[in-house]
Design an enzyme around this catalytic site. Structure first.
Site, PDB file in Angstrom:
ATOM      1  N   GLU A 165       0.836  -1.204   0.000  1.00 53.70           N
ATOM      2  CA  GLU A 165       0.000   0.000   0.000  1.00 53.70           C
ATOM      3  C   GLU A 165       0.865   1.245   0.000  1.00 53.70           C
ATOM      4  OE1 GLU A 165       0.704   1.713   2.913  1.00 53.70           O
ATOM      5  OE2 GLU A 165       1.780  -0.077   3.572  1.00 53.70           O
ATOM      6  N   GLU A 308       4.525  -0.490   1.683  1.00 51.74           N
ATOM      7  CA  GLU A 308       4.714  -0.819   0.262  1.00 51.74           C
ATOM      8  C   GLU A 308       4.623  -2.315  -0.028  1.00 51.74           C
ATOM      9  OE1 GLU A 308       8.542   0.545  -1.034  1.00 51.74           O
ATOM     10  OE2 GLU A 308       8.219   2.623  -0.424  1.00 51.74           O
TER      11      GLU A 308
END
Length: 341
Positions: A165, A308
């Site tokens: 994300e 991430e």
């Protein structure tokens, strides 16, 4: 939810017990191999084609000054993902994993870019300090974005799914989601996120506490929690996790934001749990509350807090080694080594 293969799980356990080592001596590596055996329906699982989708979206809560970084960093990082300059893209390349970044709701449309899938639901979520983060339509569309990513992964033969994300302000959403679902004091769960100082941390807590109070009466179900205080990329993560379990695709969960989504998926459908591996323990306090609530153990603890999908992807070599040891070590009989019996 697709049921796991308990026969393959038993066969994998029997194989572990027959390998040339004291039972349990490979610790969590044994549990990883056995869990993946149950997911893949084989006594000797393997990971050939991992898939990484990073879902990006902005958060209206950043208007309240809860982050050390401005919201524009979300779109700048999406460009960095596309160009291959982020940590997760380096790991993806190293591990030969398919990589994509998915725009679920970045404030400004940055498409077209290489490796970017644009499925924009809205230009960011609403400020949940003032109103629900999403309406029902936004929630459904964002969860569908996650399902679509799983469909793309399966169409390319993926055998392991990692969701990352990117969204400035999303540790705020994660903290309040975990506080609400685990029924734990928010003060124990609010972390520094991208690196706020002590004064900013106190401000962040006060904003989030007021927001929790604002929506309390409307949060009767996990879906309500996600709609009121979540984010578009967290909804996409949640949708992806549920879809993985429906389709029988094992997944590795990342840090605190991914864990908030995993917790939401678990509360919606507890049968997702056997399909989940947890890649790492970050330094965000709320993540450990999720581990305790779901009763799981993370694979790594490297004191990371990047997001991430980086911590989940970092666990890939360990997962592959667990499978290799399970498949390729000799049994006591093959090696003509006397066992404990």
């Amino acid at each position: 939810m697709k049921p796991i293969d308990t026969i393959s799980m038993e066969l994998a356990q029997q194989r572990q017990n027959s390998l040339t080592k004291p039972p349990g001596s490979l610790g969590q590596l044994e549990a990883i191999a056995i869990q993946l055996a149950a997911c893949q329906g084989t006594s000797c699982p393997q990971i050939k084609q991992p898939w990484i989708s990073v879902f990006a979206a902005d958060h209206g809560i950043t208007e309240e000054g809860v982050s050390a970084f401005p919201a524009v960093v979300t779109q700048e990082m999406v460009k960095n993902f596309s160009a291959g300059g982020a940590a997760i893209t380096v790991i993806s390349k190293q591990e030969k994993a398919y990589f994509e970044v998915v725009d679920v709701g970045v404030f400004n449309d940055v498409s077209p870019l290489p490796n970017l899938v644009s499925e924009r639901v809205a230009p960011g979520s609403f400020n949940f300090a003032q109103q629900p983060a999403m309406n029902q339509t936004m929630l459904a569309q964002a969860m569908q974005v996650g399902k679509n990513a799983v469909a793309r992964a399966l169409s390319k033969g993926a055998d392991l799914f990692i969701a990352g994300e990117m969204g400035i302000g999303n540790t705020s959403s994660a903290a309040v989601i975990i506080s609400q679902l685990c029924q734990l004091p928010l003060a124990n769960l609010v972390g520094r996120g991208t690196g706020v100082n002590d004064e900013q941390l106190l401000h962040k807590y006060k904003v989030l506490k007021a927001a929790l109070n604002l929506h309390q009466a409307d949060m009767q179900t996990p879906e309500d929690v996600l709609r009121c205080i979540g984010g578009l990329e967290i909804a996409a993560l949640t949708g992806a996790y549920l879809e993985c379990a429906r389709e029988g695709l094992p997944m590795v969960v990342d840090g605190v934001i991914a864990c908030a989504a995993a917790l939401l998926a678990y509360e919606m459908q507890p049968a997702v749990k056997p399909w989940m591996l947890f890649g790492h323990q970050s330094i965000e306090p709320a993540q450990q509350a999720v581990f305790k609530h779901i009763d799981v153990t993370p694979i790594l603890d490297l004191e990371m807090r990047l997001g991430e999908g980086s911590g989940a992807a970092m666990a890939l070599p360990i997962i592959r080694l667990a499978c290799a040891l399970h498949a390729n070590m000799a049994t006591f009989e093959e090696a003509q080594v006397s066992d404990a019996h």
